[in-house]
Structure formats: C-alpha cells, structure tokens
Motif scaffolding. Structure first.
Motif, PDB file in Angstrom:
ATOM      1  N   GLY A   1       0.812  -1.208   0.000  1.00 50.49           N
ATOM      2  CA  GLY A   1       0.000   0.000   0.000  1.00 50.49           C
ATOM      3  C   GLY A   1       0.846   1.259   0.000  1.00 50.49           C
ATOM      4  O   GLY A   1       1.981   1.266   0.476  1.00 50.49           O
ATOM      5  N   GLN A   2       0.280   2.331  -0.560  1.00 53.71           N
ATOM      6  CA  GLN A   2       0.954   3.633  -0.573  1.00 53.71           C
ATOM      7  C   GLN A   2       0.064   4.650   0.134  1.00 53.71           C
ATOM      8  O   GLN A   2      -1.025   4.954  -0.330  1.00 53.71           O
ATOM      9  CB  GLN A   2       1.235   4.090  -2.006  1.00 53.71           C
ATOM     10  N   TRP A   3       0.554   5.179   1.263  1.00 48.82           N
ATOM     11  CA  TRP A   3      -0.209   6.126   2.056  1.00 48.82           C
ATOM     12  C   TRP A   3       0.295   7.556   1.819  1.00 48.82           C
ATOM     13  O   TRP A   3       1.489   7.770   1.575  1.00 48.82           O
ATOM     14  CB  TRP A   3      -0.095   5.807   3.543  1.00 48.82           C
TER      15      TRP A   3
ATOM     16  N   SER B   1      -1.636  10.520   6.644  1.00 48.14           N
ATOM     17  CA  SER B   1      -2.098   9.348   7.394  1.00 48.14           C
ATOM     18  C   SER B   1      -1.169   9.000   8.556  1.00 48.14           C
ATOM     19  O   SER B   1      -1.588   8.410   9.539  1.00 48.14           O
ATOM     20  CB  SER B   1      -2.207   8.136   6.460  1.00 48.14           C
TER      21      SER B   1
ATOM     22  N   GLU C   1       2.799   3.868   7.474  1.00 48.71           N
ATOM     23  CA  GLU C   1       3.536   3.275   6.371  1.00 48.71           C
ATOM     24  C   GLU C   1       3.591   1.772   6.578  1.00 48.71           C
ATOM     25  O   GLU C   1       3.484   1.277   7.692  1.00 48.71           O
ATOM     26  CB  GLU C   1       4.951   3.856   6.276  1.00 48.71           C
TER      27      GLU C   1
ATOM     28  N   ARG D   1      -2.416   2.860  -4.027  1.00 50.76           N
ATOM     29  CA  ARG D   1      -3.264   3.766  -3.251  1.00 50.76           C
ATOM     30  C   ARG D   1      -4.602   3.106  -2.890  1.00 50.76           C
ATOM     31  O   ARG D   1      -5.151   3.334  -1.807  1.00 50.76           O
ATOM     32  CB  ARG D   1      -3.503   5.066  -4.031  1.00 50.76           C
TER      33      ARG D   1
ATOM     34  N   ALA E   1      -4.009   0.837   0.102  1.00 50.84           N
ATOM     35  CA  ALA E   1      -3.881   1.614   1.330  1.00 50.84           C
ATOM     36  C   ALA E   1      -5.235   2.135   1.805  1.00 50.84           C
ATOM     37  O   ALA E   1      -5.564   2.076   3.001  1.00 50.84           O
ATOM     38  CB  ALA E   1      -2.924   2.788   1.101  1.00 50.84           C
TER      39      ALA E   1
ATOM     40  N   ASP F   1      -7.205   1.043   5.336  1.00 50.37           N
ATOM     41  CA  ASP F   1      -7.658   2.043   6.310  1.00 50.37           C
ATOM     42  C   ASP F   1      -9.104   1.801   6.728  1.00 50.37           C
ATOM     43  O   ASP F   1      -9.471   1.982   7.893  1.00 50.37           O
ATOM     44  CB  ASP F   1      -7.518   3.450   5.727  1.00 50.37           C
TER      45      ASP F   1
END
Length: 479
Positions: free
Chosen positions: A204-206, A210, A213, A297, A300, A304
C-alpha cells in the motif's frame, strides 16, 4: 380568605404554565443542537469519505430541490403512478407480492421466490400484449423479451476458485478486480494484466497525512464476458478465447449475448458466482476494461477502512465511487442510454458510476439476495443503485474516483496520478505508460495526498453553523 387564595392560585397558574412550557421547549432545542453536534463529530472521526456526502433527506416526495454545491437530490425514484411505464408496473407487481402486510400468509423466502418466478412470466406476457409495448424501441423490446431470465450456463470459468491468484498467497485476498470486458478487447485485458491488475501481493501507498507506512494486501483478477454471437452453438467458444482462458485462468464467460443492455446480467450473475466462490474476499472492484487504477493507493485506502473502529458496521453497506445524484432517464433517442417514458417513469436513485466502483464482499452477497426482487434494468449502474436503495444503503462519494476524467486545469499537475484511485477512459497504450510512470515516480510522490473536494468537506460545518444560527433566532423569539 378562600376567595383570595383561589384568585392568587389562578394567577400563578396563568403566569407559570407558559414559563414552564417555554423552559421545556428551550431544553428540547438545546438537546437537539447538542445531538446534532455529536453526530457531526462522529462523522468527522469516521470514514474520511463519509464527510463527502451531503446530509439531508434521500427520497421523500415528488420533485427535486437544490442543495447548493451538489446536483439536485431526487425526492422519489421509480414512480408507481407511471401507469404506462412497463418496468414500473412489473416492479409494482413484485413489491406487492413480497409485501408482508398485503400477504398475511407466512411462507419462506424460497417459497416466495418460487411463487414469484412462476407468476413473473404471466405478468410479463400480459404487459407485453398491451399497446405501449409495441411502441418500445427494438432494442428494448429484445431486452424485455428475456429480462425475466437470470440463469445462463458458464462456458469458461477461472482456474482458481475466486479468480486468478498468486501461488504464494498466504492470507485472505483484500481485493478482487472484476472487470467487464468483451471478446474483442484482448489488448485491454493484456494491458490490465501487465499493469494495475496484476495478481499477487501489493504494498500500500499512504499519503503524508495518514502517518502510516507499511502493509499491503493480496489482489485477484477476473474478467466478465458474454458471448459475441449467441447464434453460434453454446459449446462453440472461439479457440483463441479458450487459449487465453487456459493460459491466464482469469475469465468468466456466460452463454448470453454481450450487448450494452446485458451489462446488468454481468452484475447479477457475478454476484451469484461470487457468493458461492469468494467467501473470504474483503472487497470487490467492479469496473470497465478502459480504466486506470492506482492499485497501491487503492490497497492503502481499503486497509484504512478495515482498521476503522466501526469497520464491522461500515463494511456491511460499503460502496464507494463517483456518485451520481438527481439523475433522470435519458430521453434522447439517439443516445445508447435512451429510456422512453413508456418503459420507465421517475428519477433514478443515487448510484455510483459504472466505470469503476468498489464495494465490500459482504455487500456483494447482500446485493445478490436483494437483486432477486428487483427487475433487471438495461442500465447496469442504475440497477445497482436500485438494489442499494432496497438495502437502505447509499454509495459514498470520493473525489479520487474520476469516471469523467480530470478537469483541464489539473492535467499538468505533478504527481497527478498518485492523487487518484481511478480515472476513466484510457487506451491500452496509455495504461501501460501510466503504470510505468507511476512506478518510476512512486518514491518522489509517495507522500502526496489523495484528491479532496474542499467544498464537500466544508459543507457539514456550514450546515451546523446555519442550524445553530436558526436555533439562536428561535430562542431569542421565545425568550
């Protein structure tokens, strides 16, 4: 003395009673404001996308009202008063059939469905004999002639139980890409396989807001197809398509004609297949084969949602995308979306654009069950909205789903494609170039936040201020 006492008692009653009532009313108003404030705070602490939905009534009475920053909200969707609308009358018959007040005899859901399926053919035949059926466009007449059928043989199925998957998959899949395609769109499928739709584990790319990581999830892939020509024998699937399915193991093909109006069939048949084959999958992406998805994205964002304190409640109704509100059937007979008044009357319910939408695996199963009581509609994303409204659930708007492309002023913005979850439409060559560029710039753009609609986020606060101002005026009048 007794008369004097009675007189003063009456005076006290006359004076005190209004004061007491006024005091109680003031307490009621203050409590109402406090509850509204708490509800707003709860929303702000929940899903980030939840604040992107306008508050207010969904559907109440006929007509529309304007809510400022958003398009008009419909006060009703399908209208049973549309006496000459074929779909409305079919749905009215269905709703009366399943109405527990009108049908006092208690039966099981299976008995109800069996009874309903038997009576459906009679109702459809009766309606098709009326004069207005002959006035439908030829394409809609064909659709109505088989709209009661939802059972089609599977000609090709994925190798694995729930779509193409990595051999080293060690935990339940986070996301299944279920992509609507056609037999001729091999280049689109190949571009997706080699870019954003690769099966396996994805990190995932945060964004920088946020504060988190690390982490990722497993991706699976599936392409949904009908037949190019149903005049061919059912077993006669093209040799090339069979080879493609055997090699990649990611194709689900049914024996129905792959037309625009039959896209709805892909939804209901996929929901049924998913309910039997994909019990552990957390989320589903349903979209077209000409979209570009920012998979890191997306991973991520979905992780969440699962870590939200109220995730067990949220996931039940979770659907997010580019939400369309206040839409009305297209009455332009030159459009492929053309729906005449004698087929459907009324507004459309709130729905997510069909270019790309994400919903939970749990909601997928609920959609399968409720769809059995909603007649097929020729526009697939509208049909999904109709099923959602029957679940008393509503899709969530997120500005990072761009089903109508970027605004012109954003095209040259740096790290632009790192700020979105999806964009529509892109050619196979564009998809490959965008994916390569996304990979090369991931380190530089890793902390760029997702797109946010500032006007949408500010609206709940403005609504609260207006509400508090109105309460102050009311209190000043009362006191």
């Amino acid at each position: 003395m007794a008369r004097c006492f009675c007189r003063w008692r009456n005076v006290l009653i006359c004076v005190c009673t209004p004061c007491i009532c006024l005091g109680l009313l003031s307490i009621y108003v203050v409590v109402t404001v406090a509850l509204s404030l708490n509800a707003l705070l709860d929303k702000s602490e929940g899903l980030s996308v939840a604040s992107a939905i306008p508050d207010g009534p969904h559907f109440v009475a006929s007509g529309v009202f304007n809510n400022g920053n958003f398009s008009p909200l419909p006060k009703h969707f399908w209208d049973y008063q549309g006496k000459k609308a074929l779909w409305n009358q079919l749905q009215l018959t269905t709703d009366r059939h399943f109405n527990p007040i009108l049908r006092l005899k208690k039966t099981t859901d299976q008995q109800n469905m069996s009874d309903f399926n038997t009576s459906f053919y009679k109702n459809t035949t009766l309606l098709k004999t009326r004069n207005y059926f002959a006035k439908l466009p030829q394409q809609l007449q064909r659709f109505v002639s088989y709209m009661e059928r939802r059972d089609y043989p599977v000609l090709l199925r994925p190798t694995a139980e729930c779509g193409a998957q990595a051999k080293d998959e060690t935990e339940r899949p986070l996301l299944l890409f279920a992509i609507k395609t056609t037999e001729d769109n091999f280049n689109n499928r190949q571009a997706i396989r080699q870019s954003w739709g690769q099966e396996g584990w994805v990190k995932g790319q945060w964004g920088n807001s946020s504060g988190r990581e690390g982490g990722g999830g497993y991706i699976r892939r599936l392409f949904l197809l009908g037949k190019r020509d149903t005049k061919e024998p059912s077993v006669d699937v093209s040799h090339i398509l069979k080879m493609e399915s055997k090699h990649y193991g990611d194709m689900l093909l049914w024996d129905f004609e792959d037309t625009f109006f039959n896209l709805t069939l892909k939804d209901v048949l996929f929901w049924k297949w998913f309910s039997k084959s994909c019990g552990q999958t957390a989320f589903v992406f349903k979209g077209d084969d000409d979209v570009f998805v920012n998979t890191p994205r997306m991973v991520a964002y979905l992780l969440d949602q699962l870590e939200d304190p109220q995730a067990h409640k949220v996931v039940k109704d979770f659907m997010v995308g580019d939400v369309i509100v206040g839409a009305y059937p297209n009455r332009d007979n030159n459009s492929k979306y053309f729906i005449p008044e004698n087929f459907y009357y009324g507004y459309y319910p709130r729905y997510a654009g069909g270019g790309g939408v994400v919903y939970s695996g749990l909601l997928t199963k609920r959609l399968h069950r409720v769809s059995e009581r909603v007649h097929l509609y020729p526009i697939d994303d509208v049909f999904v909205g109709m099923c959602m409204i029957r679940l008393d659930a509503f899709p969530i708007y997120h500005p990072a789903f761009l089903t109508f492309d970027f605004p012109d002023k954003e095209e040259k913005e740096p790290c632009l494609y790192h700020r979105i979850l999806l964009v529509h439409k892109r050619s196979p060559n564009q998809i490959m170039r965008l994916w390569a560029n996304l990979t090369l710039t991931q380190t530089v753009c890793q902390h760029v936040p997702l797109k946010v609609d500032k006007k949408t986020l500010e609206k709940p606060v403005k609504d609260l201020l207006v509400e508090m101002s109105a309460v102050k005026k009311l209190l000043s009048l009362l006191l």
